[in-house]
Scaffold this active site. Structure first.
Site, PDB file in Angstrom:
ATOM      1  N   LYS A   9       1.012  -1.224   0.063  1.00 31.25           N
ATOM      2  CA  LYS A   9       0.143  -0.022   0.676  1.00 31.25           C
ATOM      3  C   LYS A   9       1.050   1.683  -0.337  1.00 31.25           C
ATOM      4  O   LYS A   9       1.637   1.141   0.366  1.00 31.25           O
ATOM      5  CB  LYS A   9      -0.423   0.186   0.927  1.00 31.25           C
ATOM      6  CG  LYS A   9      -0.257   0.153   2.100  1.00 31.25           C
ATOM      7  CD  LYS A   9       0.037   1.834   3.422  1.00 31.25           C
ATOM      8  CE  LYS A   9       0.814   1.265   4.592  1.00 31.25           C
ATOM      9  NZ  LYS A   9       1.606   2.575   4.428  1.00 31.25           N
ATOM     10  N   ASP A 131      -1.522  -1.730  10.662  1.00 32.77           N
ATOM     11  CA  ASP A 131      -2.408  -1.946   9.250  1.00 32.77           C
ATOM     12  C   ASP A 131      -2.505  -2.689   8.584  1.00 32.77           C
ATOM     13  O   ASP A 131      -3.260  -2.874   7.486  1.00 32.77           O
ATOM     14  CB  ASP A 131      -0.520  -1.322   8.463  1.00 32.77           C
ATOM     15  CG  ASP A 131      -0.319  -0.073   8.623  1.00 32.77           C
ATOM     16  OD1 ASP A 131      -1.302   1.208   9.040  1.00 32.77           O
ATOM     17  OD2 ASP A 131       0.445   0.409   8.193  1.00 32.77           O
TER      18      ASP A 131
END
Length: 297
Positions: A9, A131
């Site tokens: 990401k 995350d």
């Protein structure tokens, strides 16, 4: 035996807000999965076995910890042989370890036939890293349907968004790897030194800015992104590692319309008009790890 691909990401913007009673910080970020993947292969085994070329003991790897956590949660003794092939660099701000953990939970849920819902796996994942929940996507839909989301809280409060445009990025990672805990400590020390702690708690304008960035990405009008993107970690990290600031400047000079550090670093990414221009620009960064990737839709 089957395999899953765990994506990396980037953060289009990242704000660090107030420090919580549990020692973590609240954040506000626009996160987006990109086409850079680690590969995880799963097969049955008598014990939990992790095969990887990473230079850390297997039991310290988030993949191993995720397997143990799911085993404990489900109250089972099933084992698994997991082969992890890394393409996402570590300590890069690209979420590789968190993504690996999320997809380990997804893979073992399938391998072991547990039938757990995505939201249950997400809860387990949130205990492994801030995350991790992001990589499950929208918990009310297929896991691949929400590659972009606004993350709040520790990162576990997610607002999945829709996007039908893909963007070309050039990722550059210098040789340094930055531990997230160090980046938070560095940022905290810098803020205390400047006497501007109150600035970390102002969220209204930051939420507005995140929404403006998302709308620009959704509509394709990215001309003002350079003026809107922001990463609270960036100045603190560049203070210690000037190479990151240098790479940002070189990306802009190489034709990127914007450049920013991802997460707590050390990867910097630039936005390019198309893949050919990004590939051409990448030749200027041959001394560093680099990849041309697209954002996922």
């Amino acid at each position: 035996m089957f395999e899953l691909r765990a994506p990396a990401k980037i953060n289009w913007s990242l704000y660090v807000l107030n420090k919580r009673d549990d020692g973590y910080h609240d954040i506000l970020s626009l996160m987006h999965c990109i086409g850079l993947y680690d590969t995880l292969t799963f097969e049955h085994s008598d014990t939990i076995e992790l095969i990887t070329d990473m230079d850390i003991p297997p039991h310290q790897n988030l993949v191993y910890k995720a397997a143990q956590s799911l085993q404990s949660h489900a109250g089972i003794k099933n084992g698994a042989r997991i082969v992890l092939k890394k393409e996402i660099p570590s300590g890069a701000g690209l979420g590789g370890g968190s993504s690996d953990a999320a997809y380990t939970l997804i893979g073992l849920n399938k391998l072991w036939g547990l039938g757990l819902k995505i939201d249950e796996l997400k809860t387990i994942g949130s205990m492994l890293g801030s995350d991790v929940p992001f990589f499950f996507g929208n918990i009310s839909a297929n896991i691949s349907n929400s590659p972009i989301a606004i993350a709040e809280g520790r990162g576990e409060i997610l607002t999945p968004l829709k996007i039908d445009r893909s963007y070309t990025l050039l990722l550059i990672k210098p040789s340094i790897s930055i531990p997230t805990a160090w980046a938070y400590e560095k940022l905290g020390s810098r803020v205390r030194g400047q006497g501007s702690k109150a600035e970390l708690t102002k969220t209204g304008d930051k939420i507005d800015n995140i929404n403006l960035i998302y709308n620009a990405l959704k509509t394709g009008d990215t001309s003002f992104l350079k003026a809107r993107i922001h990463n609270d970690f960036e100045d603190a990290v560049i203070e210690e590692y000037p190479v990151i600031g240098s790479l940002k400047g070189k990306l802009l000079n190489a034709g990127a319309s914007m450049a920013i550090m991802s997460g707590s670093g050390s990867t910097v990414f630039g936005l390019f008009e198309d893949r050919d221009k990004a590939v051409s620009a990448s030749k200027q960064f041959s001394s560093h790890w680099n990849r041309v990737v697209e954002t996922l839709i």
